[in-house]
Design a protein around this motif. Structure first.
Motif, PDB file in Angstrom:
ATOM      1  N   HIS A  90      36.437  44.941  35.369  1.00  0.00           N
ATOM      2  CA  HIS A  90      37.086  44.780  36.671  1.00  0.00           C
ATOM      3  C   HIS A  90      38.583  45.085  36.571  1.00  0.00           C
ATOM      4  CE1 HIS A  90      33.517  43.171  38.570  1.00  0.00           C
ATOM      5  NE2 HIS A  90      33.378  42.300  37.588  1.00  0.00           N
ATOM      6  N   ALA A  91      39.203  44.637  35.498  1.00  0.00           N
ATOM      7  CA  ALA A  91      40.635  44.903  35.301  1.00  0.00           C
ATOM      8  C   ALA A  91      40.885  46.392  35.101  1.00  0.00           C
ATOM      9  CB  ALA A  91      41.159  44.112  34.105  1.00  0.00           C
ATOM     10  N   LEU A  92      39.980  47.081  34.397  1.00  0.00           N
ATOM     11  CA  LEU A  92      40.143  48.519  34.166  1.00  0.00           C
ATOM     12  C   LEU A  92      40.117  49.291  35.485  1.00  0.00           C
ATOM     13  CD1 LEU A  92      37.824  48.851  31.040  1.00  0.00           C
ATOM     14  CD2 LEU A  92      40.296  49.221  31.059  1.00  0.00           C
ATOM     15  N   VAL A  93      39.162  48.946  36.357  1.00  0.00           N
ATOM     16  CA  VAL A  93      39.061  49.625  37.651  1.00  0.00           C
ATOM     17  C   VAL A  93      40.265  49.282  38.537  1.00  0.00           C
ATOM     18  CG1 VAL A  93      37.708  49.842  39.772  1.00  0.00           C
ATOM     19  CG2 VAL A  93      36.545  49.702  37.563  1.00  0.00           C
TER      20      VAL A  93
ATOM     21  N   GLN B 199      36.375  36.861  35.776  1.00  0.00           N
ATOM     22  CA  GLN B 199      36.314  38.201  36.349  1.00  0.00           C
ATOM     23  C   GLN B 199      37.182  38.334  37.597  1.00  0.00           C
ATOM     24  OE1 GLN B 199      34.373  40.728  34.724  1.00  0.00           O
ATOM     25  NE2 GLN B 199      34.356  39.100  33.195  1.00  0.00           N
ATOM     26  N   ALA B 200      37.183  37.300  38.460  1.00  0.00           N
ATOM     27  CA  ALA B 200      37.894  37.397  39.738  1.00  0.00           C
ATOM     28  C   ALA B 200      39.400  37.566  39.539  1.00  0.00           C
ATOM     29  CB  ALA B 200      37.616  36.161  40.585  1.00  0.00           C
ATOM     30  N   ARG B 201      39.946  36.951  38.505  1.00  0.00           N
ATOM     31  CA  ARG B 201      41.394  37.036  38.260  1.00  0.00           C
ATOM     32  C   ARG B 201      41.833  38.448  37.870  1.00  0.00           C
ATOM     33  NH1 ARG B 201      42.176  31.654  34.420  1.00  0.00           N
ATOM     34  NH2 ARG B 201      41.428  30.119  35.944  1.00  0.00           N
ATOM     35  N   GLN B 202      40.901  39.234  37.383  1.00  0.00           N
ATOM     36  CA  GLN B 202      41.262  40.556  36.890  1.00  0.00           C
ATOM     37  C   GLN B 202      41.670  41.506  38.016  1.00  0.00           C
ATOM     38  OE1 GLN B 202      38.296  42.205  34.228  1.00  0.00           O
ATOM     39  NE2 GLN B 202      37.879  40.207  33.303  1.00  0.00           N
TER      40      GLN B 202
END
Length: 261
Positions: free
Chosen positions: A84-87, A141-144
């Motif tokens: 998720h952070a990568l996107v 995941q949500a924080r990313q």
């Protein structure tokens, strides 16, 4: 395509910029903030702001790719945990670089010294959180998404200090130690550099030969810096690095705001 000699850059200046890039790559792989050296150096060498940002993105992509791969090989970064952070970082970087492309040069002339100087002060006085690593703990995941969008956007617009901001924010948000947070920072920095670079290439704001020469210096520095960080780090570099940054940005501020060389 622009070449260094077309901008009045002499071979001695090119050699100095490559040496700065090597130092920046080494430091960036350990603590982040390599752009705090390369961007002021490019501006001080007389490179216009848009070209300085684009050329810096080219050479930074070399360094961040090398450091990221080194951390990945040592199993200090797992792409699956950070998808998720990568996107989000890619989207933010594209948006930021697109905005930077449309900002007037005069605005960037005034903005970049302020941003770099503020980042230098933050790194000088900011305290790195001391967090114990737990390799089995789940990564939220949500924080990313907000983290990746915000830092990717910043890296696209300006960039100095992005790696350090990734490291500090990851330590605050997730159960990571400094080494694993550095692995995350180097990988996200590579994504945002590469995405922003695509916009600068499309807009023609890259000095290719200069960027490649500095990129090779950054690659060597990043490789050595990443290995040093994995073996234990070199925190003695930090105060010297910050002092150099503040000196360079003070000169830039004086030059741009008061019209003096």
């Amino acid at each position: 395509m622009l070449f260094p000699f077309e901008l009045g850059i002499e071979l001695s200046t090119l050699a100095i910029l490559v040496a700065v890039a090597f130092t920046a790559g080494f430091i960036d792989a350990i603590a982040g903030g390599g752009g705090l050296l390369t961007i002021p150096a490019l501006l001080t060498a007389g490179i216009p702001p848009h070209l300085a940002l684009g050329t810096n993105k080219l050479c930074a992509t070399f360094g961040s790719a090398t450091a990221s791969y080194t951390f990945y090989r040592r199993k200090l970064f797992s792409p699956g945990q950070w998808r998720h952070a990568l996107v989000a970082t890619a989207i933010g970087a594209w948006l930021g670089a697109f905005l930077a492309h449309w900002l007037p040069s005069d605005w960037l002339n005034q903005l970049l010294p302020v941003v770099v100087f503020a980042c230098g002060l933050y790194l000088l006085f900011g305290k790195t959180p001391d967090v114990k690593s737990c390799t089995d703990a789940p990564i939220a995941q949500a924080r990313q998404w907000p983290q990746g969008l915000a830092l990717g956007f910043y890296d696209g617009v300006a960039g100095p200090g992005t790696g350090a901001f990734w490291t500090v924010s990851s330590l605050m948000l997730y159960p990571l130690d400094l080494l694993r947070a550095s692995g995350v920072a180097r990988s996200m920095n590579f994504v945002s550099n590469a995405c922003a670079l695509s916009i600068f290439i499309f807009s023609g704001h890259v000095v290719w030969l200069l960027g490649i020469c500095m990129g090779l210096g950054l690659m060597v520095g990043a490789y050595l810096g990443a290995r040093t960080a994995i073996k234990g780090g070199s925190r003695f570099i930090r105060p010297v690095f910050i002092l150099v940054v503040l000196a360079l940005t003070a000169r830039l501020a004086w030059q741009h705001w008061f019209g003096l060389a």
